[in-house]
Write a protein that holds these residues in place. Structure first.
Motif, PDB file in Angstrom:
ATOM      1  N   HIS A 145     -35.132   8.448  -4.572  1.00 44.21           N
ATOM      2  CA  HIS A 145     -35.807   7.164  -4.766  1.00 44.21           C
ATOM      3  C   HIS A 145     -34.764   6.075  -4.984  1.00 44.21           C
ATOM      4  O   HIS A 145     -33.781   6.282  -5.692  1.00 44.21           O
ATOM      5  CB  HIS A 145     -36.752   7.247  -5.964  1.00 44.21           C
ATOM      6  N   SER A 146     -34.999   4.925  -4.404  1.00 45.18           N
ATOM      7  CA  SER A 146     -33.976   3.883  -4.438  1.00 45.18           C
ATOM      8  C   SER A 146     -33.831   3.226  -5.810  1.00 45.18           C
ATOM      9  O   SER A 146     -32.797   2.605  -6.087  1.00 45.18           O
ATOM     10  CB  SER A 146     -34.276   2.808  -3.389  1.00 45.18           C
ATOM     11  N   TYR A 147     -34.833   3.361  -6.687  1.00 41.23           N
ATOM     12  CA  TYR A 147     -34.687   2.725  -8.004  1.00 41.23           C
ATOM     13  C   TYR A 147     -35.390   3.448  -9.146  1.00 41.23           C
ATOM     14  O   TYR A 147     -35.052   3.214 -10.298  1.00 41.23           O
ATOM     15  CB  TYR A 147     -35.150   1.262  -7.959  1.00 41.23           C
ATOM     16  N   ASP A 148     -36.326   4.349  -8.877  1.00 42.91           N
ATOM     17  CA  ASP A 148     -37.033   5.027  -9.969  1.00 42.91           C
ATOM     18  C   ASP A 148     -36.488   6.435 -10.175  1.00 42.91           C
ATOM     19  O   ASP A 148     -37.187   7.429 -10.000  1.00 42.91           O
ATOM     20  CB  ASP A 148     -38.534   5.080  -9.683  1.00 42.91           C
ATOM     21  N   ASP A 149     -35.222   6.524 -10.555  1.00 43.75           N
ATOM     22  CA  ASP A 149     -34.556   7.811 -10.738  1.00 43.75           C
ATOM     23  C   ASP A 149     -33.465   7.623 -11.788  1.00 43.75           C
ATOM     24  O   ASP A 149     -32.593   6.771 -11.621  1.00 43.75           O
ATOM     25  CB  ASP A 149     -33.953   8.270  -9.412  1.00 43.75           C
ATOM     26  N   PRO A 150     -33.482   8.388 -12.877  1.00 42.91           N
ATOM     27  CA  PRO A 150     -32.480   8.208 -13.936  1.00 42.91           C
ATOM     28  C   PRO A 150     -31.041   8.335 -13.449  1.00 42.91           C
ATOM     29  O   PRO A 150     -30.159   7.610 -13.927  1.00 42.91           O
ATOM     30  CB  PRO A 150     -32.832   9.311 -14.943  1.00 42.91           C
ATOM     31  N   ALA A 151     -30.790   9.241 -12.504  1.00 43.93           N
ATOM     32  CA  ALA A 151     -29.421   9.410 -12.007  1.00 43.93           C
ATOM     33  C   ALA A 151     -28.978   8.202 -11.193  1.00 43.93           C
ATOM     34  O   ALA A 151     -27.822   7.759 -11.284  1.00 43.93           O
ATOM     35  CB  ALA A 151     -29.311  10.683 -11.166  1.00 43.93           C
TER      36      ALA A 151
END
Length: 322
Positions: free
Chosen positions: A145-151
Motif C-alpha cells: 500500500h502506498s501510504y497505509d502501511d507501518p513499514a
C-alpha cells in the motif's frame, strides 16, 4: 485507532535502508528566506532516487519480506511516485512488481514505472485499482500500500530524521505535502518525537483535499481528485493516516493549483531545482502563512518530488498565466 508508528520504528528504518537511498540536501534558501521574512530551510527530497521520497518506505517494506513473499511478487496501486519507487526497489531486490494504475495517469509516469522494471496494468480509476489489488493479494502477491502501511510510513519518516539533524538548529514550522497521509505521518512522528514543540503544517491542493474531507467527515471519504498535483490525488485517507494527522498537524493549508505552478516556476528559475506541483505547493502554503511567522522563527519546507514533464509545466504556465 491510535497511530502505530513510533520514533523508534523510524530510527530502525533508517538503519535498515542506510546506504540504499540518498541523504538528500538540506540547506538554508536565501531567496525563500527573503520572501518569507524568516530563515527558511529546504529539504530537497526531489533529488532522491526515482525522483521522490517514496523509495525510503519501499525499501523498508520490501527488505522485510520473507523469501516466500519475495518469490510471489508484489502488487501496488499508484499513478505516480510510489509506482516508480516500488518498481525500482523491487527490481534492485529481484522481486516482480505489478503496478495497477488509473487509465488517466500521466504517460510520463507509465514510462518511468516501466523503465524502473515494473509491469503496468491500467484500471478504470484508483478505486477500481484498489479492488483489483485485493484480487491479486488473494492469489498470493503482497500488496504494498502506498501510504497505509507501518513499514512504508516508518521509511518515509527517515526524511524527518535527516531534516532535524541537518537543519542546523531548531525548527519552528515545517510544511509538508499530504496525499493519502503516509508521508506526513512518518515525518510528523519523527519530528514531533524529537521536538514536540515543532509546528507541522500539512498542505493539499484544491481538487486533492483527501485528508481535509476525511477529517471533516470523521471518517475516510472516497474522492475523485481533479488537481494537477496528481501525486497528491489519493482516492481516500485511512484511519491510520487520519490518526496521525490529528496527532501531529497544526492545520492543513489548501492552495490553488495556480499557486503551486507559480512557485514551481519560481523555484526552478531562482533555486535551480525542478519540483512537481505536489512539492511546490509547500512553498505556496508557506507564503500564505508568512504573516504568522514571528521574528527569529525558522521554517522548513519539505520538497518531496520532481517527477513532472516539461510539456506539463509549459501547459500549466499557459493555463494559469504564470
Amino acid at each position: 485507532m491510535n497511530f502505530d508508528v513510533t520514533l523508534a520504528d523510524i530510527q530502525a528504518a533508517a538503519n535498515r535502508i542506510a546506504g540504499k537511498v540518498r541523504r538528500t540536501p538540506t540547506f538554508m534558501s536565501a531567496g525563500l528566506s527573503a520572501r518569507l521574512g524568516v530563515e527558511t530551510v529546504v529539504k530537497v527530497e526531489s533529488l532522491q532516487l526515482a525522483g521522490s521520497f517514496k523509495v525510503r518506505g519501499c525499501y523498508n517494506k520490501l527488505l522485510g519480506l520473507s523469501e516466500a513473499e519475495r518469490a510471489r511478487g508484489v502488487v501496488t496501486v499508484s499513478g505516480g511516485n510510489h509506482a516508480i519507487a516500488v518498481s525500482l526497489v523491487a527490481s534492485m531486490l529481484g522481486i516482480r512488481a505489478l503496478v495497477l494504475m488509473p487509465k488517466n495517469v500521466a504517460p510520463l509516469n507509465i514510462r518511468l514505472t516501466q523503465e524502473a522494471g515494473g509491469e503496468v496494468e491500467l484500471c478504470e480509476d484508483a478505486l477500481a485499482a484498489f479492488s483489483k489489488a485485493e484480487e491479486y493479494e488473494g492469489k498470493g502477491m503482497t500488496h504494498v500500500h502506498s501510504y497505509d502501511d507501518p513499514a512504508i510510513i516508518a521509511g518515509h519518516g527517515t526524511v524527518g530524521l535527516e531534516l532535524a539533524a541537518d537543519a542546523g538548529g531548531r525548527i519552528d514550522h515545517v510544511f509538508i505535502s499530504i496525499g493519502g497521509g503516509g508521508f506526513s505521518a512518518g515525518v510528523g512522528a519523527a519530528l514531533k518525537g524529537l521536538d514536540p514543540a515543532v509546528r507541522i503544517h500539512g498542505v493539499e491542493t484544491e481538487g486533492a483535499t483527501t485528508m481535509t474531507q476525511a477529517l471533516e467527515a470523521g471518517k475516510p471519504v472516497p474522492i475523485r481528485p481533479t488537481s494537477i498535483a496528481r501525486t497528491l490525488g489519493a482516492p481516500f485517507a485511512t484511519e491510520r493516516t487520519m490518526a496521525a494527522a490529528r496527532q501531529f498537524l497544526e492545520e492543513i493549508v489548501v492552495v490553488p493549483d495556480a499557486e503551486a505552478v507559480r512557485e514551481l516556476v519560481w523555484v526552478l528559475q531562482n533555486g535551480r531545482v525542478l519540483l512537481e506541483p505536489a512539492a511546490s505547493c509547500t512553498v505556496a502554503a508557506a507564503m500564505a502563512r508568512k504573516d504568522q511567522f514571528k521574528p527569529g522563527d525558522r521554517v522548513a519546507l519539505v520538497l518531496c518530488g520532481s517527477n513532472v514533464s516539461l510539456d506539463d509545466i509549459e501547459r500549466w504556465r499557459q493555463e494559469f498565466g504564470v
